[in-house]
Motif scaffolding. Structure first.
Motif, PDB file in Angstrom:
ATOM      1  N   TRP A  46       0.796  -1.224   0.000  1.00  0.00           N
ATOM      2  CA  TRP A  46       0.000   0.000   0.000  1.00  0.00           C
ATOM      3  C   TRP A  46       0.831   1.277   0.000  1.00  0.00           C
ATOM      4  CZ3 TRP A  46      -0.203   3.647   4.039  1.00  0.00           C
ATOM      5  CH2 TRP A  46       0.536   3.302   5.172  1.00  0.00           C
ATOM      6  N   LYS A  47       2.033   1.242   0.541  1.00  0.00           N
ATOM      7  CA  LYS A  47       2.876   2.436   0.580  1.00  0.00           C
ATOM      8  C   LYS A  47       3.477   2.774  -0.782  1.00  0.00           C
ATOM      9  CE  LYS A  47       4.470   1.970   5.385  1.00  0.00           C
ATOM     10  NZ  LYS A  47       5.677   1.831   6.232  1.00  0.00           N
TER      11      LYS A  47
ATOM     12  N   PHE B  86      -0.794   2.738  -5.215  1.00  0.00           N
ATOM     13  CA  PHE B  86      -1.666   3.890  -5.063  1.00  0.00           C
ATOM     14  C   PHE B  86      -2.303   4.252  -6.412  1.00  0.00           C
ATOM     15  CE2 PHE B  86      -2.327   8.497  -5.193  1.00  0.00           C
ATOM     16  CZ  PHE B  86      -3.015   8.745  -4.017  1.00  0.00           C
ATOM     17  N   GLY B  87      -1.492   4.320  -7.454  1.00  0.00           N
ATOM     18  CA  GLY B  87      -2.011   4.677  -8.773  1.00  0.00           C
ATOM     19  C   GLY B  87      -2.903   3.612  -9.376  1.00  0.00           C
ATOM     20  N   TYR B  88      -2.546   2.359  -9.160  1.00  0.00           N
ATOM     21  CA  TYR B  88      -3.320   1.243  -9.734  1.00  0.00           C
ATOM     22  C   TYR B  88      -4.770   1.266  -9.267  1.00  0.00           C
ATOM     23  CZ  TYR B  88      -4.790  -3.567 -10.694  1.00  0.00           C
ATOM     24  OH  TYR B  88      -5.484  -4.676 -11.126  1.00  0.00           O
ATOM     25  N   GLN B  89      -4.992   1.707  -8.040  1.00  0.00           N
ATOM     26  CA  GLN B  89      -6.352   1.661  -7.494  1.00  0.00           C
ATOM     27  C   GLN B  89      -7.295   2.626  -8.197  1.00  0.00           C
ATOM     28  OE1 GLN B  89      -6.509   1.191  -3.022  1.00  0.00           O
ATOM     29  NE2 GLN B  89      -4.298   1.391  -3.256  1.00  0.00           N
ATOM     30  N   PHE B  90      -6.766   3.663  -8.823  1.00  0.00           N
ATOM     31  CA  PHE B  90      -7.630   4.557  -9.597  1.00  0.00           C
ATOM     32  C   PHE B  90      -8.188   3.857 -10.835  1.00  0.00           C
ATOM     33  CE2 PHE B  90      -5.150   7.676  -7.194  1.00  0.00           C
ATOM     34  CZ  PHE B  90      -6.168   8.503  -6.745  1.00  0.00           C
ATOM     35  N   LEU B  91      -7.519   2.794 -11.263  1.00  0.00           N
ATOM     36  CA  LEU B  91      -7.977   2.044 -12.429  1.00  0.00           C
ATOM     37  C   LEU B  91      -8.884   0.888 -12.046  1.00  0.00           C
ATOM     38  CD1 LEU B  91      -4.655   1.759 -14.487  1.00  0.00           C
ATOM     39  CD2 LEU B  91      -6.406   3.528 -14.620  1.00  0.00           C
TER      40      LEU B  91
ATOM     41  N   MET C 223       3.514  10.076   2.535  1.00  0.00           N
ATOM     42  CA  MET C 223       2.596   9.024   2.960  1.00  0.00           C
ATOM     43  C   MET C 223       1.276   9.626   3.444  1.00  0.00           C
ATOM     44  SD  MET C 223       3.137   5.952   5.760  1.00  0.00           S
ATOM     45  CE  MET C 223       3.427   7.048   7.147  1.00  0.00           C
ATOM     46  N   LEU C 224       1.343  10.688   4.252  1.00  0.00           N
ATOM     47  CA  LEU C 224       0.121  11.278   4.771  1.00  0.00           C
ATOM     48  C   LEU C 224      -0.675  11.970   3.662  1.00  0.00           C
ATOM     49  CD1 LEU C 224      -1.649  11.761   7.224  1.00  0.00           C
ATOM     50  CD2 LEU C 224      -0.362  13.869   7.682  1.00  0.00           C
TER      51      LEU C 224
ATOM     52  N   SER D 290     -10.019  -2.880   3.590  1.00  0.00           N
ATOM     53  CA  SER D 290      -9.829  -3.524   4.891  1.00  0.00           C
ATOM     54  C   SER D 290      -8.499  -3.142   5.544  1.00  0.00           C
ATOM     55  CB  SER D 290      -9.930  -5.049   4.758  1.00  0.00           C
ATOM     56  OG  SER D 290      -8.962  -5.544   3.856  1.00  0.00           O
ATOM     57  N   TRP D 291      -7.466  -2.856   4.722  1.00  0.00           N
ATOM     58  CA  TRP D 291      -6.230  -2.345   5.313  1.00  0.00           C
ATOM     59  C   TRP D 291      -6.422  -0.844   5.486  1.00  0.00           C
ATOM     60  CZ3 TRP D 291      -2.644  -3.883   8.299  1.00  0.00           C
ATOM     61  CH2 TRP D 291      -1.476  -3.150   8.466  1.00  0.00           C
ATOM     62  N   ILE D 292      -6.812  -0.434   6.675  1.00  0.00           N
ATOM     63  CA  ILE D 292      -7.325   0.916   6.919  1.00  0.00           C
ATOM     64  C   ILE D 292      -6.342   2.022   6.526  1.00  0.00           C
ATOM     65  CG2 ILE D 292      -8.100   2.493   8.744  1.00  0.00           C
ATOM     66  CD1 ILE D 292      -9.527   0.071  10.000  1.00  0.00           C
TER      67      ILE D 292
END
Length: 669
Positions: free
Chosen positions: A226-227, A232-237, A350-351, A558-560
């Motif tokens: 996730w870091k 991070f970019g893949y999730q937009f797709l 990260m934040l 689920s990974w908050i």
């Protein structure tokens, strides 16, 4: 005497049978039968899952049977689920009467035969009167109500018990919905965390306390990566909210990013302006959250919202990478628009990404998921019940795709998005923010934005590589559209037939004027092509689009730290002031984490006896051409499923949310 053999089929659901008295009257083209008690021995009456044959004797032939009237009288005052009635005449002709309804005591139900007919095709006063009476009755049951100002209209019912019987959860489904949430808290060991509601986690690794209870390959891969910027970019797709990314040809005026800031992230040797012109720059813009007041229902914990920009770059390896994030939206002259970059220190970057993902979580829940699948599908559902007779072919086409939608939305208004409901417990857009966000989102909701190909085109993402949501969605859209087109052509021989179909015109008008008028929904249809597109929107929204944005929630959320539901510290205004303590105090505390995990677990579960896209066990249609069209539909869906399975074998992160064998027919969870 002449004998008509009547077969009465009772459903297989829990409590479907009855031992109440059921009376039947047959109406033919020539005359009616007497009212007949369908009476077997006391304990054999209409048992669950049975087909009961009964002979009805008459002195004269009735002609072709056109109506069957059922009346149920109290013995134990229970409900009965009648699947269908078939009648065989003395000459051997068979007439089928689909029912698929719950019948309460002291209620009469009059069924038409299964042949689909448009309103102008009913030539007799008897059938016209039945059609008119049916719709008048339904319009009394399915009344519009404005639940909140600026929302799409919903059903006029304050609780699930007030819903019309035909759209309530069946007993096993109602139990299943409540048990899923209880199961989530038990399996995830969350009850202990709720008692520590405002206690912060000490370190990112502490989230393993709940995460390790139930995980799967996707959620575990997310936790491990996730870091990383590529994840991070893949999730937009292909994540749970794959609708936010758009091609950026010109930077927003409020976005203070410059060439100097991002040149280290551009790997083709081009300037930012050249990359913009080449079509390699994309943006996720959360402007809808600008000015929204964060959840203030808990006086002991302040919560915060931001409306970030996130600039994304398609690099030479065809990865989508974040290259700049701005969390504020002040005018450039204010000099307050800090732009966070991958080259910043670890905690700052990260934040900043956490803030984007928190904004994404909130927009997903309220706009992408709630508004654009649940609430719009409810509008379609209510309008269908109000304006289309059960004998109408479009009613028969849509009825599998509205199953439980009103019930699940009513439950949501009771328990999830109500004042002091579950959403208020853990989401930064709880409280008054829920209403604010939906009201703002309604200003961007348009009919064309619900047409999948148009939505893809408007965001300029037709050529984005590895965009499986788009690729699979287009295949499913085309399969649905082809099926709808086949059915429409069977019953509408010309555009003129669409124009003079009073019921279909009333249906689209009801949709338009019940909260969708300002969304550019059509208020009339003039061609078969327009009708096909409209019905494809209805079915695709309720099935594929909902599946795409619902069933991956546990995988991706689920990974908050990857998708915080709220933030408890304000977004940083400057660089170099964030440490791990600030990060942990920003993330959801233990109590809110427990609500977060419990809800996304419950919402991500398929239901027992789920009906997936193209599965139509209830035979509303009796016409052979429609059955052939449905068969071809299932064949095309199977081909799409195989294409997706074949592709997924070569992916580290399989994308299956739009695989037809995992797309439920309707919004039911």
């Amino acid at each position: 005497m002449f004998t008509y053999t009547v077969s009465v089929s009772t459903g297989k659901q829990e409590f479907a049978g009855t031992i109440d008295h059921v009376y039947l009257t047959l109406t033919g083209t020539e005359r009616c039968s007497d009212r007949t008690l369908l009476d077997k021995s006391f304990f054999q009456r209409f048992a669950r899952g049975t087909v009961m044959p009964i002979d009805v004797s008459v002195k004269e032939r009735l002609g072709d049977i056109v109506l069957v009237k059922l009346e149920k009288k109290n013995v134990l005052n229970d409900q009965w689920y009648c699947r269908c009635i078939s009648v065989t005449s003395p000459s051997g002709d068979r007439f089928d009467f689909p029912c698929y309804r719950w019948i309460a005591s002291e209620k009469a139900v009059v069924l038409r035969d299964g042949t689909a007919r448009l309103s102008h095709e009913d030539k007799t006063c008897l059938l016209n009167d039945h059609r008119r009476t049916e719709l008048e009755s339904r319009q009394q049951l399915f009344r519009w109500k404005e639940w909140q100002p600026g929302f799409p209209m919903s059903i006029d019912a304050n609780s699930s018990k007030e819903l019309p019987l035909d759209v309530q959860f069946e007993a096993e489904k109602a139990v299943d919905f409540n048990e899923n949430l209880n199961e989530a808290f038990n399996n995830l060991r969350l009850n202990k965390l709720k008692s520590l509601f405002q206690s912060s986690w000490k370190d990112i690794a502490d989230f393993n306390e709940v995460f390790l209870s139930i995980k799967n390959p996707v959620s575990e891969y997310v936790m491990q990566n996730w870091k990383k910027d590529f994840m991070f970019g893949y999730q937009f797709l292909n994540g749970c909210n794959p609708v936010m990314i758009s091609k950026c040809m010109k930077l927003p005026d409020e976005f203070a990013v410059t060439q100097e800031m991002v040149k280290g992230s551009l790997d083709r040797g081009l300037t930012l302006q050249e990359e913009l012109k080449a079509g390699n720059i994309y943006i996720a813009d959360y402007a809808i959250l600008e000015g929204v007041r964060a959840n203030a229902t808990d006086p002991n914990t302040q919560q915060y919202l931001a409306a970030p920009f996130c600039l994304l770059y398609k690099n030479s390896q065809n990865e989508i990478m974040p290259i700049a994030i701005q969390l504020s939206r002040q005018t450039p002259a204010a000099g307050m628009n800090t732009v966070f970059l991958p080259s910043d220190n670890h905690h700052d970057w990260m934040l900043a990404k956490m803030w984007v993902k928190s904004s994404d979580f909130n927009v997903h829940q309220l706009v992408t998921h709630l508004l654009r699948t649940h609430l719009t599908s409810e509008v379609f559902t209510i309008a269908m019940y109000r304006q289309l007779a059960a004998v109408h072919p479009v009613y028969k086409l849509l009825i599998p795709h509205v199953r439980f939608t009103i019930a699940i939305n009513t439950a949501a208004r009771e328990k999830l998005i109500s004042k002091d409901g579950i959403v208020d417990q853990f989401v930064s857009t709880g409280g008054t923010a829920t209403v604010e966000v939906i009201q703002k989102a309604m200003k961007t909701l348009t009919y064309k934005s619900m047409c999948f190909p148009e939505a893809i085109k408007s965001r300029g993402v037709e050529d984005l590589p590895n965009y499986y949501y788009r690729d699979d969605g287009m295949m499913v859209w085309e399969a649905v559209k082809s099926f709808v087109s086949d059915v429409v052509k069977i019953f509408y021989g010309s555009d003129e037939m669409v124009q003079k179909d009073k019921e279909i015109q009333a249906f689209v008008q009801d949709v338009c004027f019940s909260g969708m008028k300002n969304c550019e929904f059509p208020d009339s249809l003039k061609t078969r092509e327009q009708l096909v597109e409209f019905l494809t929107v209805v079915i695709f929204t309720a099935s594929a689009q909902h599946a795409a944005v619902n069933f991956g929630q546990y995988d991706w959320f689920s990974w908050i730290p990857n998708s915080p539901s709220t933030m408890r510290k304000p977004p940083p205004a400057q660089k170099g002031q964030v440490d791990m303590k600030y990060v942990m105090e920003s993330l959801p505390d233990r109590g809110r984490s427990s609500w977060h995990l419990g809800i996304i677990w419950a919402l991500s579960q398929f239901q027992d006896n789920e009906l997936f896209l193209g599965e139509y066990p209830d035979m509303y249609f009796t016409e052979q051409p429609v059955m052939e069209a449905a068969k071809n539909f299932r064949k095309k869906l199977a081909e799409v499923t195989n294409i997706i399975k074949s592709r997924n074998k070569n992916l580290k992160m399989p994308y299956w949310y739009l695989s037809p064998d995992r797309i439920p027919n309707s919004v039911a969870i």
